[in-house]
Write an enzyme that holds these catalytic residues in place. Sequence first.
Site, PDB file in Angstrom:
ATOM      1  N   TYR A 108      25.829  71.673 109.109  1.00  0.00           N
ATOM      2  CA  TYR A 108      25.454  72.987 109.636  1.00  0.00           C
ATOM      3  C   TYR A 108      25.522  73.108 111.162  1.00  0.00           C
ATOM      4  CZ  TYR A 108      20.978  70.433 109.638  1.00  0.00           C
ATOM      5  OH  TYR A 108      20.000  69.490 109.810  1.00  0.00           O
ATOM      6  N   ARG A 162      16.907  68.758 118.577  1.00  0.00           N
ATOM      7  CA  ARG A 162      16.795  67.637 117.646  1.00  0.00           C
ATOM      8  C   ARG A 162      18.170  66.982 117.541  1.00  0.00           C
ATOM      9  NH1 ARG A 162      16.598  69.893 112.118  1.00  0.00           N
ATOM     10  NH2 ARG A 162      18.664  69.001 111.915  1.00  0.00           N
ATOM     11  N   HIS A 171      17.573  66.322 110.249  1.00  0.00           N
ATOM     12  CA  HIS A 171      16.191  66.761 109.966  1.00  0.00           C
ATOM     13  C   HIS A 171      15.339  65.594 109.486  1.00  0.00           C
ATOM     14  CE1 HIS A 171      12.735  68.626 108.129  1.00  0.00           C
ATOM     15  NE2 HIS A 171      13.085  68.132 106.964  1.00  0.00           N
TER      16      HIS A 171
END
Lengths: 323, 351
Positions: B269, B256, B260
């Site tokens: 992160y 990805r 998100h």
Amino acid sequence: MVVANIIQAVNMALKQEMQRDSKVVVLGEDVGVNGGVFRATDGLYKEFPGRVFDTPLAELGIVGTSVGMAVNGLKPIAEIQFSGFMYGPFDQIFSHAARIRMRSRGRFTCPLVIRTPYGGGIRALELHGESGEAIFAHTPGLKMVVPSNPYDAKGLLASAIRDPDPVIFYEPMRIYRAIKQDIPEKEYLIPIGKANIVQEGNDLTLIAWGASLKMCKDLLEEMKGRYSVELIDLRTISPYDRETVINSVKKTGRCVIVHEAIQTCGFAAELIAAINEDAMLSLHGPVVRVTSPDVPFPLYRLENDFLPSMARIKKGIEKVMEF
Amino acid sequence: MAKKQEENKSDIVSVLDENGKSDEQYLSKISNDKIKEFYKAMVLIRAFDQKAFNMQRQGRIGTYISYKGQEASQAGTALALEDKDFIFPTYRDSGVLLLRKQPIVQILQYWGGDERGLKSPDSVNNFPIAIPVGTQIPHAAGAGWAATIRKSGQVAVGFFGDGATSKGDFHEGLNFASVFNAATIFLCQNNQYAISVPRAKQTKSESISKKAVAYGMEGIEVDGNDIFAVYKAVKEAADKARKGNGPTLIECYTYRISDHSTSDDASRYRSKSEVEQWEKKDPIARVEKYMQRRGIKIDKDAILEEAKAKIEKEIEAFEKISAPDPKDMFKYVFAEMTPAQNKQMKDLLGE
């Protein structure tokens, strides 16, 4: 006519609907070869090869795959062995089954029936005795049906199976075999959403459903006409028959509601709200509800203290009559 | 850790990798037109994704979930299916929907808070996207099971990510599908993250595809940035299912590139260098290079412009759509409205 108890009436309805519609399939734990732990599906496995499935032991899987089957052209009747095991698959029921028609704007529908035995009074194990009808009634997109006798069980289950939307069918375990009735062998339907006036009366409206209905009937017999009581079997919790309830309370001016479920947010609360809205000026006194207390269902040595009893219902009736 | 995992991937299905290494035997069977179609599909869904992201930033739609980086997994799957098949997509699968005839107008409608966007066109079976994680996996099992029972020749595809494989729904869905020989493809886009939690923290399993072993099901791992590999795996799994030979778990190993969601900041992160490593494996760039090598002439800019023009046209239509009628809330709950709903609707609308 044939003499049948509730479990036999359920079996007759399943058989009849499977004969009638080849899209109907039955799935659940032990429903095939064994015919169900209560024998509700007895004989179906042999009579309908390839349409009755013993599933893996997984309630979420049963309901989740039933949703997929229902949207792809079948009419699944899922059995959850005890209603206490409905909470694992609740996400599937609440988040999906109940919302498919709405979310897809009618492109997909979920004609699914989930049958499950519910209710206390048979010294069962933990999490086998609860009455969760209000939880399902609080879920938009679901219908919630609770029969109280063999005749209704057959006619309501047939309607549930033919219904184009998901129906939770609560079977009163305690009276599965307690009532024997002459019921027609041929098919008949009892409409979902219609209450039954079991006996007419003028002094008081007594409302119950499922196993509690039998208790109310037995009590009225015992009280031998002390009051003229109108007994209503609600039969469908959602969508419930508001009109019958309101008309009766307008006539009698008094009402007692009995359910096995705990009190707070139990379905009696909804009925009392409706009476408040539509029949308040007819009331001679507050509506009384006879329910279980707001505690977890106890192990069986205390279940008769927990559940509504004939004595508590009688007290409730007297309280309203003497107000 | 991630590198070591990849080194172990000896059995990953690959047709065209990021270095140009290719399975010529397979590719020789794919026509130039088909390759162009694959390329255009990926360009279109990437352009849409970028546009939708921008529209969220401009306040023209609500929260949007991007699939940037996963175009090969989505296009490769969508193009391998037939209209009669069922798809059970997640919120990250707008690209699949777009290539499965869901009008762009409707996809934007959904992200713009209008439920009418979820309605599948009649010619295909696009189930409404699942918002809870993994709950659609048993639906795909059930729809595939129904296809087996009805002998309808359909395949049901359940889409999900690496995070969903931790859920009970995954286990129960795959187990049922295998036991009942469902015509189902479980299509995992392993994009390495479930919001912030990396794949290594979801499962100690060496790969997601290996989980199939325990279900007695075939598990295949493919390079999810290789549209040919994805297409091949899905096509073969679909053929197998149509023949009554049961379900398959396909793990598309991908990444990805986006956050998100439009509410997320992935830099909290994961490192920039990690993202850059994956950008080098871009699914579109490798097809461009391959077409050059094979002598397929395309006008890159014209293809992109064409995609953008198509999207703009749909956006124009989307922005002209009037708000849904409040009556709509009541219309589709049941086949027939209940007396209570009827009364509540009248009260609400002051009728």
